[in-house]
Design an enzyme around this catalytic site. Structure first.
Site, PDB file in Angstrom:
ATOM      1  N   CYS A   1       0.832  -1.199   0.000  1.00  0.00           N
ATOM      2  CA  CYS A   1       0.000   0.000   0.000  1.00  0.00           C
ATOM      3  C   CYS A   1       0.873   1.259   0.000  1.00  0.00           C
ATOM      4  CB  CYS A   1      -0.912   0.015   1.221  1.00  0.00           C
ATOM      5  SG  CYS A   1      -1.896   1.522   1.350  1.00  0.00           S
TER       6      CYS A   1
ATOM      7  N   CYS B   1      -0.845   6.558   6.885  1.00  0.00           N
ATOM      8  CA  CYS B   1      -2.090   5.977   7.410  1.00  0.00           C
ATOM      9  C   CYS B   1      -1.820   5.037   8.592  1.00  0.00           C
ATOM     10  CB  CYS B   1      -2.788   5.218   6.289  1.00  0.00           C
ATOM     11  SG  CYS B   1      -4.208   4.262   6.823  1.00  0.00           S
TER      12      CYS B   1
ATOM     13  N   CYS C   1      -3.230   0.113   9.113  1.00  0.00           N
ATOM     14  CA  CYS C   1      -2.553  -1.188   9.116  1.00  0.00           C
ATOM     15  C   CYS C   1      -1.273  -1.093   9.945  1.00  0.00           C
ATOM     16  CB  CYS C   1      -2.188  -1.608   7.691  1.00  0.00           C
ATOM     17  SG  CYS C   1      -3.614  -2.017   6.663  1.00  0.00           S
TER      18      CYS C   1
ATOM     19  N   CYS D   1      -8.314   2.076  -0.370  1.00  0.00           N
ATOM     20  CA  CYS D   1      -7.845   1.305   0.777  1.00  0.00           C
ATOM     21  C   CYS D   1      -7.745  -0.154   0.367  1.00  0.00           C
ATOM     22  CB  CYS D   1      -8.801   1.462   1.965  1.00  0.00           C
ATOM     23  SG  CYS D   1      -8.374   0.394   3.361  1.00  0.00           S
TER      24      CYS D   1
ATOM     25  N   GLN E   1     -19.267  -8.671  12.898  1.00  0.00           N
ATOM     26  CA  GLN E   1     -17.861  -8.924  12.602  1.00  0.00           C
ATOM     27  C   GLN E   1     -17.486  -8.343  11.238  1.00  0.00           C
ATOM     28  OE1 GLN E   1     -15.427 -10.249  14.397  1.00  0.00           O
ATOM     29  NE2 GLN E   1     -16.607 -10.878  16.181  1.00  0.00           N
TER      30      GLN E   1
ATOM     31  N   TYR F   1     -23.302 -10.255  26.081  1.00  0.00           N
ATOM     32  CA  TYR F   1     -22.840  -9.247  25.117  1.00  0.00           C
ATOM     33  C   TYR F   1     -23.238  -9.746  23.721  1.00  0.00           C
ATOM     34  CZ  TYR F   1     -19.760  -8.841  29.215  1.00  0.00           C
ATOM     35  OH  TYR F   1     -19.262  -8.787  30.496  1.00  0.00           O
TER      36      TYR F   1
ATOM     37  N   ASP G   1     -18.918 -12.682  24.595  1.00  0.00           N
ATOM     38  CA  ASP G   1     -18.126 -11.981  23.585  1.00  0.00           C
ATOM     39  C   ASP G   1     -18.022 -10.524  24.029  1.00  0.00           C
ATOM     40  OD1 ASP G   1     -16.875 -11.044  21.351  1.00  0.00           O
ATOM     41  OD2 ASP G   1     -18.481 -11.516  19.941  1.00  0.00           O
TER      42      ASP G   1
ATOM     43  N   CYS H   1     -11.504 -10.277  21.350  1.00  0.00           N
ATOM     44  CA  CYS H   1     -10.815  -9.521  20.298  1.00  0.00           C
ATOM     45  C   CYS H   1      -9.544  -8.879  20.833  1.00  0.00           C
ATOM     46  CB  CYS H   1     -11.740  -8.446  19.723  1.00  0.00           C
ATOM     47  SG  CYS H   1     -12.284  -7.232  20.935  1.00  0.00           S
TER      48      CYS H   1
END
Length: 442
Positions: free
Chosen positions: A81, A89, A92, A177, A271, A300, A368, A395
């Site tokens: 990228c 940016c 990432c 992107c 997700q 959750y 979750d 996560c």
């Protein structure tokens, strides 16, 4: 103020040997005097020139970018990228690493967090140490999976769309992107100007052709007439109430997982990776092994993804209680699961609602929680319900490790842990841990 600015180390450069990956998308290095640097755009084992981006002479650690690679790792690739790199940016973290190396780094971070915060080795956690790519994401070095079905664009002062720079409000204007899903790219957000708009969130459902943009006007800003390259529904964030209001089109998108369709309204949680919902449902159901007649909890629960999967599997005599704090998500969950009369969804925070229900036992539990984790009080309550299996979807590996330590205090141990690379090119990783009471057989 003057003394602080004098002591700022921003812009100073150090030549350093790069050490291990740390949680957060950077590596650890030390200056010759022993100062700790968190260095982005570097890889373990490299020698780099690190330029300080944040920190003062009194700071406990400094943040830095690798601005020159003096000795490169074999895991390094040219970032595909053009908007990735020091000062650019912040979307990432690992564009400069081979895909296999990215997954290895994520595995190292999980292992380090488990050891440091829960005292667990991979073997203790029932984990083989691997981070699995999502289906279709195993691409050669230099190719990038286009997975991100939701992208929040920031808008600069001239009305150009872009993405925020790392740890900054500054906008990196982009024309494309690379990790955005095709359904987001085809809207052409980056091609047009957005006067008087602060942010544009683009959502491209993977379970249907539904497309949605959510516009946040600048204070006092007017909404433009939105003409994009594909049909799209438009929502706006109200300046006074900060709630999402429909401008035109459907106020929801339709997603699909586990052979069910889910309505997700007003930018609600789903997700982001197209394969994530099915991947996680499969891992959770394989771990929990629901039985007919089970009493199950989905905490959750969002728009009801796991509650729906459980409701399909526990039979007429079973029951599922879902708890969710988002009001719109609760409405969606009730709509999505209205054909399953054995499923009930309650609105409120888990720590408030669960004690009120007076439920004193459950057979299986899935939770979750948000990035901060469930916390000691909730873990203690869950452990008191005596479930034979608990599935914890995480996560954030640090929050998972902290909560696993709390579960250990209450007599629950992980028997299987799986990790999935559902956020390629970033430092984020999704884990599913299956817990059982200590002493219970397989």
């Amino acid at each position: 103020m003057h003394k602080e600015s004098q002591d700022s180390l921003v812009g100073h450069e150090y030549e350093v040997e790069v050490g291990p990956v740390a949680h957060g998308g950077h590596c650890v290095a030390r200056t010759e005097s022993g100062r700790v640097l968190f260095v982005r755009h570097a890889l373990p084992g490299e020698r780099v020139t690190a330029r300080i981006t944040e920190g003062e002479s009194t700071s406990r650690f400094l943040r830095a970018d690798a601005v020159e690679i003096l000795s490169a790792s074999k895991d390094r690739v040219e970032a595909p990228c053009p908007f990735s790199g020091p000062g650019k940016c912040g979307g990432c973290d690992w564009q400069h690493a081979k895909p296999g190396a990215q997954r290895r780094f994520k595995g190292e971070v999980i292992a380090e967090q488990l050891q440091r915060l829960a005292g667990l080795t991979p073997e203790d956690a029932g984990w083989d140490g691997t981070v699995m790519p999502a289906e279709g994401d195993k691409l050669p070095a230099g190719e990038v999976p286009a997975w991100r079905t939701r992208v929040q664009y920031a808008v600069d002062a001239e009305g150009h769309a872009g993405l925020r720079k790392h740890r900054s409000h500054d906008v990196q204007v982009i024309d494309h992107c690379m990790i955005a899903a095709p359904g987001v790219t085809e809207l052409g957000i980056e091609k047009r100007e957005w006067p008087q708009i602060a942010t544009v969130e683009a959502i491209a459902a993977s379970g249907s052709a539904d497309r949605q943009v959510i516009l946040t006007p600048k204070p006092g800003g007017r909404l433009p007439i939105v003409e994009l390259d594909k049909p799209v529904s438009v929502m706006r964030v109200g300046e006074k109430d900060q709630r999402i209001h429909r401008v035109h089109g459907r106020p929801f998108v339709r997603e699909r997982a586990d052979e069910r369709t889910y309505r997700v309204g007003e930018g609600g949680f789903w997700q982001v990776h197209p394969q994530a919902a099915d991947t996680l449902v499969k891992a959770v159901m394989q771990g929990l092994m629901p039985r007919k007649g089970d009493m199950a909890l989905d905490l959750y629960c969002g728009v009801g993804l796991f509650a729906g999967a459980l409701g399909e599997r526990i039979g007429e005599k079973g029951a599922v209680l879902g708890i969710e704090s988002g009001k719109r998500a609760v409405e969606d969950a009730r709509h999505n699961l209205q054909d399953l009369d054995r499923v009930r969804i309650e609105h409120g925070k888990v720590e408030d609602v669960l004690p009120r229900t007076r439920i004193d036992s459950a057979d299986i539990i899935v939770l979750d929680p948000p990035r901060a984790g469930a916390g000691k009080k909730t873990v203690r309550h869950l452990a008191s319900l005596g479930a034979r299996r608990i599935a914890y979807v995480a996560c954030d590996p640090a929050a998972l490790a902290r909560d696993l330590a709390y579960f250990a205090e209450e007599g629950y141990k992980p028997v299987k842990l799986r990790a999935f690379d559902l956020f390629p090119m970033t430092h984020h990783v999704e884990c599913v841990a299956i817990l059982k009471p200590v002493g219970q057989g397989a």
